[in-house]
Design an enzyme around this catalytic site. Structure first.
Site, PDB file in Angstrom:
ATOM      1  N   HIS A 122      -7.755  -5.505  -0.487  1.00 36.52           N
ATOM      2  CA  HIS A 122      -6.545  -4.838  -0.023  1.00 36.52           C
ATOM      3  C   HIS A 122      -6.155  -5.418   1.334  1.00 36.52           C
ATOM      4  O   HIS A 122      -7.011  -5.632   2.195  1.00 36.52           O
ATOM      5  CB  HIS A 122      -6.851  -3.345   0.099  1.00 36.52           C
ATOM      6  CG  HIS A 122      -5.657  -2.455   0.156  1.00 36.52           C
ATOM      7  ND1 HIS A 122      -4.740  -2.368  -0.865  1.00 36.52           N
ATOM      8  CD2 HIS A 122      -5.246  -1.575   1.115  1.00 36.52           C
ATOM      9  CE1 HIS A 122      -3.822  -1.472  -0.539  1.00 36.52           C
ATOM     10  NE2 HIS A 122      -4.091  -0.987   0.650  1.00 36.52           N
ATOM     11  N   SER A 169       0.839  -1.202   0.000  1.00 30.19           N
ATOM     12  CA  SER A 169       0.000   0.000   0.000  1.00 30.19           C
ATOM     13  C   SER A 169       0.872   1.249   0.000  1.00 30.19           C
ATOM     14  O   SER A 169       1.707   1.413  -0.873  1.00 30.19           O
ATOM     15  CB  SER A 169      -0.975  -0.041   1.180  1.00 30.19           C
ATOM     16  OG  SER A 169      -1.986   0.923   1.048  1.00 30.19           O
ATOM     17  N   GLU A 212      -9.096  -5.156  -4.612  1.00 37.16           N
ATOM     18  CA  GLU A 212      -8.471  -4.239  -3.657  1.00 37.16           C
ATOM     19  C   GLU A 212      -9.517  -3.435  -2.873  1.00 37.16           C
ATOM     20  O   GLU A 212      -9.459  -3.329  -1.649  1.00 37.16           O
ATOM     21  CB  GLU A 212      -7.542  -3.261  -4.395  1.00 37.16           C
ATOM     22  CG  GLU A 212      -6.328  -3.894  -5.049  1.00 37.16           C
ATOM     23  CD  GLU A 212      -5.197  -4.175  -4.083  1.00 37.16           C
ATOM     24  OE1 GLU A 212      -5.348  -3.886  -2.879  1.00 37.16           O
ATOM     25  OE2 GLU A 212      -4.160  -4.682  -4.537  1.00 37.16           O
TER      26      GLU A 212
END
Length: 465
Positions: free
Chosen positions: A387, A199, A317
């Site tokens: 994610h 990230s 995600e």
């Protein structure tokens, strides 16, 4: 809890036999834990508030490195987050420290992995239990070093006369210099350093690829779920954010308490809300160490021929942020379909497409590039393949990830098994680079969909690559 002093966590994992490790600055007292040498809270630099970091100076005697150091002051986790609520730890401006896990500080010249955590540049810590790296160090016979640096306004505020911006990025650069200077004393090879980030940690690595002074400090990179759709160089309203922060603070930033700084940070974030999921704070183009946007691209291309790269995204995600939201709750059948459609579109726009573009840019400039996608295990969870779903495959243990909504319906044995191939790939890459992945059957990425390596089993048409 906020404090201006280093952390004293009382972590039960600190129990174990003492071990002394001598590095360039002096001697550290760590612990022997389950066959590994663990050093916690190792300071790599110090910095004044809103000032650049300076390398840690040598110290006399033996310095304790048995308890975690402070983490950057940060707001609490988002309520209802798919990732649950981690134990943040003691927050302190004295947060420029490392967690080091090595099979032995014996001069064996092992591969070195440096971990940069995510958290939208406003939260997280490499020292969190959910990022424990024991499994990687043991399975791969590698040295793993996790970085804590400044976040939020303390790390990325850009306001003339107060903060130049990019201080958190400068912290990471200083941490990499510390690794270069001390890796050999930790049983690692300073010439074989792989950066791994997820990230915003992956976004940081992308930034550093365009910083000429950073490139000699690492050999390979792994970018997990880099939000490259954010762009590189900061949001266009960076100046407005700085103005709102100062207005909300209403006093001298150098004299304000940590509580006041955090309150002003969050208020300023709300003032500039409306940019979707774009973090309010982050790296700014043209502020040290980043060149302007054109210079960053030129530096990325210039450094590509000597670079091995792995990068990729999960299939869904945005499920981490949108899964099980109000759309599907109010209209269970149609709403879930609409929700999945939104997740697919935003995942493609913010993560997948810009990641593939970056892969093509680096490959075209001479880097050896490999692209992956994570499908995730079959699951009815709205967060599946979202994610952060790859993080427990790599880090931590069952206790650290207990009660995490995104893992609902999965046993820890399932998580461990699903992550085995991912851990093997990352460890092989850290040890042998591009040739090692080729031996595992990966194909170099040159813009061909067929070259994307897949992890996991559950695939949904129209979501992802």
């Amino acid at each position: 809890m906020l404090s201006d002093s280093p952390a004293r966590s009382g972590d039960p994992l600190a129990a174990g036999a003492d071990v002394l490790v001598t590095v360039r600055g002096g001697t550290l007292r760590g612990r022997q834990e389950n066959g590994l040498t663990v050093l916690r809270g190792v300071r790599y630099a110090t910095a004044p508030r809103f000032g650049p970091p300076a390398p840690e100076q040598p110290w006399p005697g033996v310095r304790d490195a048995v308890e975690h150091g402070g983490v950057s002051p940060q707001p609490p986790a988002r309520p209802g987050s798919a990732g649950g609520a981690p134990q943040i730890g003691v927050q302190s401006e004295d947060c420029l420290n490392l967690t080091i896990v090595t099979p032995a500080a014996d001069g064996a010249r092992r591969p070195v992995i440096v971990w940069l955590h995510g958290g939208s540049y406003r939260s997280g810590a490499g020292s969190w239990d959910r990022y424990r790296t024991d499994r990687l160090a043991r399975e791969g016979d590698v040295v793993v070093i996790s970085v804590n640096s400044r976040l939020g306004a303390l790390g990325y505020l850009s306001a003339p006369g107060v903060s130049p911006g990019n201080l958190g990025l400068l912290d990471q650069l200083e941490a990499l210099r510390w690794v270069r200077d001390n890796a050999a004393d930790l049983g690692g090879d300073p010439g074989n350093v792989t950066l791994v980030g997820q990230s915003s940690g992956a976004h940081s690595i992308a930034c550093l690829l365009g910083v000429a002074q950073a490139r000699p400090l690492f050999r390979r990179v792994v970018l997990q779920s880099p939000p490259l759709g954010l762009g590189l160089g900061g949001a266009p309203d960076t100046g407005r954010l700085g103005e709102r922060f100062l207005a909300r603070l209403g006093g001298d930033p150098s004299e304000a308490s940590l509580e006041q700084l955090l309150a002003a940070q969050q208020a300023a974030e709300r003032d500039v809300a409306g940019r979707g999921f774009t973090p309010a704070y982050g790296p700014v183009a043209g502020a040290d160490p980043l060149p302007d946007a054109e210079g960053w691209l030129a530096a990325c291309r210039a450094g590509a021929p000597d670079l091995d790269v792995v990068l990729g995204t999960t299939r869904r995600e945005m499920a981490y942020f949108l899964g099980g939201g109000p759309i599907s709750e109010r209209v269970p059948l149609v709403g879930r379909a609409v929700e999945n459609g939104v997740i697919g579109v935003v995942t493609w726009t913010a993560f997948t497409r810009p990641t593939l573009r970056f892969a093509r840019l680096l490959s075209g400039a001479g880097a050896r590039v490999f692209v992956y996608g994570i499908d995730g295990p079959a699951s009815a969870s709205p967060y599946r393949a979202g994610h952060c779903s790859d993080l427990p495959w790599l880090f931590g243990d069952e206790a650290a990830w207990a009660q995490t909504p995104m893992l609902a319906g999965q046993s820890w044995q399932d998580v461990t098994e699903h992550g085995r191939a991912l851990r093997s790939a990352w460890l092989s890459f850290a040890a042998g680079g591009a040739p090692a992945l080729t031996e595992l059957g990966w194909q170099p990425y040159r813009g061909r969909r067929a070259a994307v390596h897949r992890f996991g089993t559950a695939r949904s048409a129209g979501l992802g690559y």
